[in-house]
Write an enzyme that holds these catalytic residues in place. Structure first.
Site, PDB file in Angstrom:
ATOM      1  N   ARG A   1       0.738  -1.181  -0.168  1.00 23.55           N
ATOM      2  CA  ARG A   1       0.124  -0.087  -0.173  1.00 23.55           C
ATOM      3  C   ARG A   1       0.861   1.172   0.006  1.00 23.55           C
ATOM      4  NH1 ARG A   1      -5.576  -1.387  -0.501  1.00 23.55           N
ATOM      5  NH2 ARG A   1      -5.803  -3.376   0.577  1.00 23.55           N
ATOM      6  N   ASP A   2       0.554   2.466  -0.832  1.00 26.91           N
ATOM      7  CA  ASP A   2       1.087   3.589  -0.791  1.00 26.91           C
ATOM      8  C   ASP A   2       0.993   4.279   0.602  1.00 26.91           C
ATOM      9  OD1 ASP A   2       2.407   5.578  -3.291  1.00 26.91           O
ATOM     10  OD2 ASP A   2       1.583   6.432  -1.515  1.00 26.91           O
ATOM     11  N   ILE A   3       1.997   4.868   0.995  1.00 19.59           N
ATOM     12  CA  ILE A   3       1.872   5.475   2.373  1.00 19.59           C
ATOM     13  C   ILE A   3       1.172   6.695   2.395  1.00 19.59           C
ATOM     14  CG2 ILE A   3       4.146   6.878   2.448  1.00 19.59           C
ATOM     15  CD1 ILE A   3       4.932   5.580   4.983  1.00 19.59           C
TER      16      ILE A   3
ATOM     17  N   ASN B   1       5.272   6.546 -13.059  1.00 15.83           N
ATOM     18  CA  ASN B   1       6.002   8.246 -13.272  1.00 15.83           C
ATOM     19  C   ASN B   1       7.575   7.907 -13.755  1.00 15.83           C
ATOM     20  OD1 ASN B   1       3.776   9.342 -12.490  1.00 15.83           O
ATOM     21  ND2 ASN B   1       4.049   9.275 -10.265  1.00 15.83           N
TER      22      ASN B   1
ATOM     23  N   GLU C   1       9.368  10.222  -7.748  1.00 15.69           N
ATOM     24  CA  GLU C   1      10.028  10.348  -6.446  1.00 15.69           C
ATOM     25  C   GLU C   1      11.183   9.318  -5.910  1.00 15.69           C
ATOM     26  OE1 GLU C   1       6.766  11.568  -3.720  1.00 15.69           O
ATOM     27  OE2 GLU C   1       5.788  12.909  -4.811  1.00 15.69           O
ATOM     28  N   VAL C   2      10.573   8.209  -6.471  1.00 12.17           N
ATOM     29  CA  VAL C   2      11.293   7.208  -5.904  1.00 12.17           C
ATOM     30  C   VAL C   2      12.044   6.471  -6.961  1.00 12.17           C
ATOM     31  CG1 VAL C   2      11.394   4.794  -4.663  1.00 12.17           C
ATOM     32  CG2 VAL C   2       9.920   6.870  -3.593  1.00 12.17           C
TER      33      VAL C   2
ATOM     34  N   HIS D   1       8.232   1.326 -10.546  1.00 15.65           N
ATOM     35  CA  HIS D   1       7.030   0.741  -9.612  1.00 15.65           C
ATOM     36  C   HIS D   1       5.991   1.138 -10.647  1.00 15.65           C
ATOM     37  CE1 HIS D   1       8.211   4.905  -8.127  1.00 15.65           C
ATOM     38  NE2 HIS D   1       6.992   5.070  -8.263  1.00 15.65           N
TER      39      HIS D   1
ATOM     40  N   HIS E   1       1.798   2.177 -10.039  1.00 12.54           N
ATOM     41  CA  HIS E   1       0.877   2.581  -9.202  1.00 12.54           C
ATOM     42  C   HIS E   1      -0.533   1.917  -9.547  1.00 12.54           C
ATOM     43  CE1 HIS E   1       2.716   6.208  -7.486  1.00 12.54           C
ATOM     44  NE2 HIS E   1       3.475   6.329  -8.519  1.00 12.54           N
TER      45      HIS E   1
HETATM   46  P1  5GP Z   1       6.484   8.143  -7.681  1.00 10.26           P
HETATM   47  O1  5GP Z   1       6.329   9.458  -7.420  1.00 10.26           O
HETATM   48  O2  5GP Z   1       7.933   7.923  -7.474  1.00 10.26           O
HETATM   49  O3  5GP Z   1       5.805   7.522  -8.671  1.00 10.26           O
HETATM   50  O4  5GP Z   1       5.901   7.419  -6.392  1.00 10.26           O
HETATM   51  C1  5GP Z   1       6.385   7.084  -5.142  1.00 10.26           C
HETATM   52  C2  5GP Z   1       5.299   6.824  -4.305  1.00 10.26           C
HETATM   53  O5  5GP Z   1       5.991   5.963  -3.003  1.00 10.26           O
HETATM   54  C3  5GP Z   1       4.418   7.930  -3.681  1.00 10.26           C
HETATM   55  O6  5GP Z   1       3.198   7.781  -4.069  1.00 10.26           O
HETATM   56  C4  5GP Z   1       4.738   7.901  -2.333  1.00 10.26           C
HETATM   57  O7  5GP Z   1       3.649   8.252  -1.539  1.00 10.26           O
HETATM   58  C5  5GP Z   1       5.246   6.392  -2.206  1.00 10.26           C
HETATM   59  N1  5GP Z   1       5.932   6.428  -0.987  1.00 10.26           N
HETATM   60  C6  5GP Z   1       7.273   7.175  -0.519  1.00 10.26           C
HETATM   61  N2  5GP Z   1       7.718   6.515   0.433  1.00 10.26           N
HETATM   62  C7  5GP Z   1       7.169   5.455   0.720  1.00 10.26           C
HETATM   63  C8  5GP Z   1       6.966   4.595   2.029  1.00 10.26           C
HETATM   64  O8  5GP Z   1       8.098   4.746   2.929  1.00 10.26           O
HETATM   65  N3  5GP Z   1       6.260   3.585   2.227  1.00 10.26           N
HETATM   66  C9  5GP Z   1       5.170   3.260   1.163  1.00 10.26           C
HETATM   67  N4  5GP Z   1       4.403   2.486   1.366  1.00 10.26           N
HETATM   68  N5  5GP Z   1       5.074   4.248   0.206  1.00 10.26           N
HETATM   69  C10 5GP Z   1       5.889   5.352   0.182  1.00 10.26           C
END
Ligand code: 5GP
Ligand code: ZN
Length: 120
Positions: free
Chosen positions: A31-33, A93, A101-102, A106, A108
């Protein structure tokens, strides 16, 4: 960012806690945090690949299995497309221009009633 210092590698290894909805030899889903929708799950390969712009032809079978897993998880989570108004969104993304961001690839998986908080 290197594999050693990667948040999602640590989540996949169980070194950082997460609410997992699936785990196998190749993938982890959790699950997304900061959920943007009622259902918001992230699906990652255990293999550290930074972005969709870093994949190679050798990654094609893994990426195919990843999308099949998205479909299976949508089913399991009760958000698959079964006709009518049902269904879900799948987002990758990529890079700052894509809002990433990460930096561990991945997908979503988002579903549920609008409005969504982000990506809606
Ligand atoms: P991005 O913006 O890279 O596509 O998505 C990264 C996602 O990772 C974001 O929606 C963010 O809420 C989620 N996220 C960031 N840090 C953590 C974490 O420590 N645990 C979980 N479960 N999700 C995270
Ligand atoms: Zn990683």
């Amino acid at each position: 960012m290197s594999h050693d210092n990667c948040l999602f590698c640590k989540i996949a290894a169980g070194e950082i806690p997460s609410t997992k909805v699936h785990e196998d030899d190749e993938f982890v889903a959790f699950r997304d945090i900061r959920p943007a929708a009622e259902t918001h799950v992230l699906i990652i390969p255990r293999k550290h690949i930074e972005t969709l712009s870093n994949v190679t032809p050798e990654d094609a079978p893994m990426l195919g299995r990843m999308l099949v897993l998205v479909s299976k998880l949508a089913d399991k989570l009760g958000v698959a497309y079964t006709g009518g108004e049902t269904g879900f969104r799948t987002v990758f993304n990529t890079g700052p221009g894509g809002g990433q961001e990460v930096y561990h690839i991945h997908a979503h998986l988002l579903a549920g009633p609008r409005p969504w908080l982000r990506m809606g």
